[in-house]
Enzyme design. Structure first.
Site, PDB file in Angstrom:
ATOM      1  N   SER A   1       0.808  -1.220   0.000  1.00 55.08           N
ATOM      2  CA  SER A   1       0.000   0.000   0.000  1.00 55.08           C
ATOM      3  C   SER A   1       0.842   1.271   0.000  1.00 55.08           C
ATOM      4  CB  SER A   1      -0.857  -0.072   1.267  1.00 55.08           C
ATOM      5  OG  SER A   1      -1.297   1.192   1.676  1.00 55.08           O
TER       6      SER A   1
ATOM      7  N   TYR B   1      -1.068   0.179  10.227  1.00 48.78           N
ATOM      8  CA  TYR B   1      -1.333  -0.558   8.975  1.00 48.78           C
ATOM      9  C   TYR B   1      -0.118  -0.493   8.056  1.00 48.78           C
ATOM     10  CZ  TYR B   1      -3.497  -1.464   4.393  1.00 48.78           C
ATOM     11  OH  TYR B   1      -3.800  -1.947   3.141  1.00 48.78           O
TER      12      TYR B   1
END
Lengths: 325, 325
Positions: B124, B148
């Site tokens: 990501s 994350y």
């Protein structure tokens, strides 16, 4: 102040403990207790006889062991315990257990204790790799080419996130290769960087497994210990959103190391090196940076060594002092 | 060829499965079985009725569950399961369990199986953060500012080392933010990047939590699925010592997204956005890159979208087709 040193029976761990005992202060507080946690007991009598020192053995990947030695009185933790590069490459699971799981367990035990202790992780040149600029910058991507480097890079990320979330007051100090280490060769791929100086000085032949043009990034044991303490004392605010600091080192080629040995100890010593390239070692060491930018470290008040010949001289001097003691 | 998709009941997982069934080929072999592993069953009847599909539920952080669904016949694994950014920030332990422990368990089960399956991890924009250049380069350091992002960066490092050691034939595809996602808002910090298009198109008001000048890096669902397949089919040799690829995206500001919505659907739709900044979301999204260099991805044959208005048009077209079906 109570201090925990994991890997506290190791060479740097013992040396750090002695320096902390001598200065008797860390972060402006007196040193009341140093716990040396390792798989073995330290061998230094001066350490063992100091009433502020408690030497403990245990498996640091076992959270119960860590919980036993970390409580809300533990204000500073130096996490030095590690499986070195060559061994972590040879035994993947052991490297993962100690270099990754134990680091994470340590952070979790600190988080559970809830008092946000100052935690210093040591990391390494080995987090870099692949195609690198001549001088690695603070914003150069990590691309470790060894399991040791991978595990260290992961521990860095974990500490950074635990620090960001306020679970610990953490910082990572990326160490150059330490040279000259006393004692015996070890399983680190960089072991030769001490061996080719230490052994010839002791009249023993030593094998250099890499090409003489290989550039290494070195820090003396004494400067490493000073940097660990100074790194622990940096105000958190000064680190901003990046608690990882590349410590200053000396960029020298292996040929320059040998030239420094010749300068300090003469042709005979420098002649005690056998050159025999070892592809396995060359591949790991060759993936490490030969230098990195030290501007941020210097701004934060951290310093390294002036020149490698002086590092050798200091090693000789200390060895003599130890032998007299 | 037997294929496993973790997060297989998710939006991208189901879409990937359908595309694989349609093309009936991966890495030059026919698709004989697709296992969709997730905490819930997929909701797509076409998928569930295809005899090549097996939908399974289970906790992917449990190695026993993974062992049940990965055997030496499993030639390709798309590991899409994740706790999204907002939720991983709110529930640290859950994020660590799914984003880190499950990824590691998956790699370990593959290693134990011993057949070196092709493993695709998705990563990501969130692995980047801190002070970033306008266009992130392949050698820009990671500095995630969310749990994350940290967990994704760690999974990248793990996969890279498992690939380097030959335990898996792995690659990491770093995805831009996916937009326009159908369905409902989720706990991702980037949820608004679909919401501010999807809801207004459906006649519903949507809140934009970030400043209009915020630059985001987007990829449409269709292009994401094509990139996952193309990324899985890249020859290992072409990846060299760096199995991580930054996928091409579109760099647009939120204002430009709204302008594209206005262009495609008119003033009324574009007027259905309420602007209310949310510091928590802004901090996370603002730490992500607005663009990265796509030269390597393009060299490897990966491509993205042409412009965001076309992405919106494709979303509308697909939604109509779904409603007709």
């Amino acid at each position: 102040m109570k201090i925990l040193i994991t890997g506290g029976a190791g060479f740097i761990g013992q040396r750090l403990a002695k320096r902390l005992l001598d200065r008797n202060e860390l972060n402006g507080k007196p040193v009341t207790e140093i716990v040396l946690l390792d798989v073995a007991l330290p061998n230094d009598d001066r350490l063992l006889s100091d009433e502020r020192v408690r030497a403990e053995t245990g498996d640091i990947s076992d959270p119960a062991v860590l919980r036993r030695h970390i409580d809300t009185q533990t204000e500073a933790i130096f996490h030095l315990a590690a499986i070195v590069s060559g061994q972590a490459e040879a035994d993947f699971d052991l490297g993962m257990k100690i270099n990754l799981d134990a680091s994470r367990a340590l952070l979790e035990v600190c988080r559970a204790a809830g008092h946000k202790p100052r935690v210093v992780f040591t990391s390494s040149v080995a987090v870099y790799g692949g195609t690198l600029p001549d001088v690695v910058q603070d914003d150069t991507a990590l691309n470790p080419q060894s399991s040791y480097g991978t595990q260290k890079a992961i521990a860095e990320l974990l500490l950074s996130d635990y620090a960001r979330r306020g679970f610990v007051d953490g910082r990572v100090l990326r160490l150059p290769t330490i040279s000259v280490r006393p004692g015996l060769p070890n399983a680190a791929a960089s072991s030769f960087a001490s061996g080719i100086i230490r052994e010839p000085l002791a009249g023993v032949r030593s094998t250099c497994p890499v090409d003489g043009e290989t550039r290494v990034w070195l820090l003396s044991p004494k400067s490493a210990v000073e940097a660990l303490i100074a790194g622990c004392e940096i105000d958190r605010e000064k680190l901003g959103n990046r608690p990882i600091v590349n410590l200053p080192g000396l960029s020298v080629s292996v040929n320059e190391m040998v030239a420094a040995l010749r300068e300090v100890a003469g042709d005979e010593a420098a002649g005690r090196i056998d050159w025999q390239r070892d592809e396995r070692i060359e591949k790991i060491v060759g993936s490490w940076p030969g230098a990195w930018n030290t501007a941020r470290a210097e701004q934060l008040g951290l310093s390294g060594d002036e020149n490698f010949a002086d590092v050798i001289r200091a090693y000789i001097e200390e060895k003599r002092a130890d032998e007299r003691a």
